[in-house]
Design a protein around this motif. Sequence first.
Motif, mmCIF file in Angstrom:
data_model
loop_
_atom_site.group_PDB
_atom_site.id
_atom_site.type_symbol
_atom_site.label_atom_id
_atom_site.label_comp_id
_atom_site.label_asym_id
_atom_site.label_seq_id
_atom_site.Cartn_x
_atom_site.Cartn_y
_atom_site.Cartn_z
ATOM 1 N N GLY A 193 0.606 -1.237 -0.044
ATOM 2 C CA GLY A 193 0.039 -0.193 0.169
ATOM 3 C C GLY A 193 1.015 1.330 -0.119
ATOM 4 O O GLY A 193 0.124 2.329 0.237
ATOM 5 N N ALA A 194 2.181 1.322 0.035
ATOM 6 C CA ALA A 194 3.062 2.319 -0.022
ATOM 7 C C ALA A 194 3.544 2.683 -1.388
ATOM 8 O O ALA A 194 4.298 3.648 -1.544
ATOM 9 C CB ALA A 194 4.123 2.256 1.062
ATOM 10 N N GLY A 195 3.175 2.082 -2.498
ATOM 11 C CA GLY A 195 3.847 2.024 -3.547
ATOM 12 C C GLY A 195 3.676 3.523 -4.372
ATOM 13 O O GLY A 195 4.798 4.069 -4.925
ATOM 14 N N GLU A 196 2.465 4.050 -4.457
ATOM 15 C CA GLU A 196 2.235 5.474 -5.108
ATOM 16 C C GLU A 196 2.977 6.417 -4.402
ATOM 17 O O GLU A 196 3.546 7.328 -5.003
ATOM 18 C CB GLU A 196 0.464 5.729 -4.704
ATOM 19 C CG GLU A 196 0.214 6.831 -5.739
ATOM 20 C CD GLU A 196 -1.266 6.915 -5.565
ATOM 21 O OE1 GLU A 196 -1.721 8.012 -6.137
ATOM 22 O OE2 GLU A 196 -1.923 6.164 -5.300
ATOM 23 N N GLU A 197 2.919 6.594 -2.936
ATOM 24 C CA GLU A 197 3.373 7.563 -2.247
ATOM 25 C C GLU A 197 5.034 7.424 -2.649
ATOM 26 O O GLU A 197 5.702 8.612 -2.598
ATOM 27 C CB GLU A 197 3.086 7.660 -0.999
ATOM 28 C CG GLU A 197 3.897 8.724 -0.150
ATOM 29 C CD GLU A 197 3.170 9.188 1.160
ATOM 30 O OE1 GLU A 197 3.811 9.779 2.066
ATOM 31 O OE2 GLU A 197 2.068 8.629 1.489
ATOM 32 N N PHE A 198 5.787 6.335 -2.596
ATOM 33 C CA PHE A 198 7.155 6.095 -2.743
ATOM 34 C C PHE A 198 7.471 6.658 -4.121
ATOM 35 O O PHE A 198 8.574 7.379 -4.371
ATOM 36 C CB PHE A 198 7.277 4.605 -2.630
ATOM 37 C CG PHE A 198 8.368 4.170 -3.481
ATOM 38 C CD1 PHE A 198 9.777 4.412 -3.303
ATOM 39 C CD2 PHE A 198 8.208 3.368 -4.414
ATOM 40 C CE1 PHE A 198 11.000 4.183 -3.837
ATOM 41 C CE2 PHE A 198 9.070 2.811 -5.505
ATOM 42 C CZ PHE A 198 10.540 3.121 -5.174
ATOM 43 N N ARG A 199 6.810 6.321 -5.291
ATOM 44 C CA ARG A 199 6.886 6.361 -6.450
ATOM 45 C C ARG A 199 6.997 8.130 -6.661
ATOM 46 O O ARG A 199 7.678 8.740 -7.655
ATOM 47 C CB ARG A 199 6.072 5.869 -7.615
ATOM 48 C CG ARG A 199 6.849 4.536 -7.962
ATOM 49 C CD ARG A 199 5.819 3.913 -9.008
ATOM 50 N NE ARG A 199 4.498 3.680 -8.676
ATOM 51 C CZ ARG A 199 4.442 2.401 -8.136
ATOM 52 N NH1 ARG A 199 5.099 1.766 -7.919
ATOM 53 N NH2 ARG A 199 2.958 2.400 -7.598
ATOM 54 N N ALA A 200 6.157 8.839 -5.810
ATOM 55 C CA ALA A 200 5.987 10.319 -6.163
ATOM 56 C C ALA A 200 7.328 10.982 -5.786
ATOM 57 O O ALA A 200 7.491 12.017 -6.277
ATOM 58 C CB ALA A 200 4.962 10.845 -5.128
ATOM 59 N N LYS A 201 8.218 10.550 -4.882
ATOM 60 C CA LYS A 201 9.732 11.132 -4.350
ATOM 61 C C LYS A 201 10.668 10.224 -5.147
ATOM 62 O O LYS A 201 11.865 10.785 -4.878
ATOM 63 C CB LYS A 201 9.498 10.926 -2.981
ATOM 64 C CG LYS A 201 8.618 11.648 -2.509
ATOM 65 C CD LYS A 201 8.754 13.312 -2.484
ATOM 66 C CE LYS A 201 7.863 14.159 -1.638
ATOM 67 N NZ LYS A 201 8.259 15.515 -1.712
ATOM 68 N N ALA A 202 10.358 9.300 -5.885
ATOM 69 C CA ALA A 202 11.660 8.383 -6.379
ATOM 70 C C ALA A 202 12.140 8.764 -7.829
ATOM 71 O O ALA A 202 11.198 9.473 -8.407
ATOM 72 C CB ALA A 202 11.321 6.978 -6.291
ATOM 73 N N VAL A 203 13.366 8.451 -8.231
ATOM 74 C CA VAL A 203 13.813 9.149 -9.393
ATOM 75 C C VAL A 203 14.342 7.685 -10.156
ATOM 76 O O VAL A 203 14.878 6.926 -9.514
ATOM 77 C CB VAL A 203 14.657 10.155 -9.474
ATOM 78 C CG1 VAL A 203 14.461 11.329 -8.538
ATOM 79 C CG2 VAL A 203 16.170 9.604 -8.508
ATOM 80 N N PRO A 204 14.248 7.642 -11.285
ATOM 81 C CA PRO A 204 14.736 6.375 -12.022
ATOM 82 C C PRO A 204 16.265 6.362 -12.020
ATOM 83 O O PRO A 204 16.936 7.536 -12.271
ATOM 84 C CB PRO A 204 14.320 6.683 -13.622
ATOM 85 C CG PRO A 204 13.966 8.025 -13.619
ATOM 86 C CD PRO A 204 13.662 8.461 -12.286
#
Length: 351
Positions: A62-73
């Motif tokens: 359940g944490a994927g969306e918030e994680f991806r909002a701050k992650a960079v490729p």
Amino acid sequence: MDGTANGTAVVVGAGVGGLATAAGLRRAGWSVTVLERRPALERYGTAFGIHPTAQAALDRLGAGEEFRAKAVPYRGAHIRTPEGKVLASLPLERIERKAGRPELLVSRPYLVDALLAVAAGPGESPIRFGENVFDIEALASGHDLLVGADGINSVVRTACFGERSRPRHAGSVAWIGTADFESEVYGETWGSGRFFGITPVEPGRTNWYATVPAATSAEELRDRFEGWHDPIPRILGGTDPSAWIRYEMRHLHPDLPAFVHAGNIALVGDAAHAMTPNLGQGACTAILDAEALVRSVVRHGRTALPDALRAYDSERRRSAQRVALASRKLHRFMSTTRTGPRDALLRLLPG
């Protein structure tokens, strides 16, 4: 993983593995308490590499969306000599082609916040700070499930398995920091007995790490990389040593015979399989442990918890221990002073 109230769990340790476990159990309807010996969450800003499999696990937690909002490729990274000559490419493009998504890098505070947002209910936190745990047997008897996520010096692990498996020094230390500019060069530079890594972390900033012999002080670090290719000296010269983080490179050895104990105790993350950081898999394996444990507990239910823990151990132990072994071997390979044979082998790797 939605569900109804199933039981009570206590998680010892509020690092990535502990918060991921708490998030998954809380989302599945369990009552969860997290005990953390520190007075607050660790929020230093080192970058975690999150592989696609761990990204999928974060989605299930359940944490994927918030994680991806701050992650960079993370793309286009290479292994270089100190002079800047490219020896090999890191396998990031192959990972992306196979998984259909790139490896992502995220600052530790952002990942912690993403997990905490799921683990905490509205207006509340499951974490009790300043809690030093001593009596593991009594703690376990008061809850349906006890999860040891208390790191390489795990009190839970020692209480369950003694001190035969314990932290061992790898002979190196890592210095970690963040530069306030973006690098045009990413990857790792391998020298004789030392190496330097550069990754993105967020717009306008660059994550770096330098691994050197254990006796190297902060004052000596810049000298160790003097004359290396740009931007390494510029990164070290432009960052404040008082903000550098010293990381003692250790691993757990020998391997534990199990990640579970007594029918209602499970270990996750560094408590179960602490490894050197060379493969960049520490956070990933902790997330995968947590998701597998939660999934098994939900599938078997509270009344069959021993079966759930056995299934978790069967799924995760050998896999995580293989990663830890591979990371130790890579550390020795990267840190060798016999650079000629090592670099010749690197040149044989596919581009």
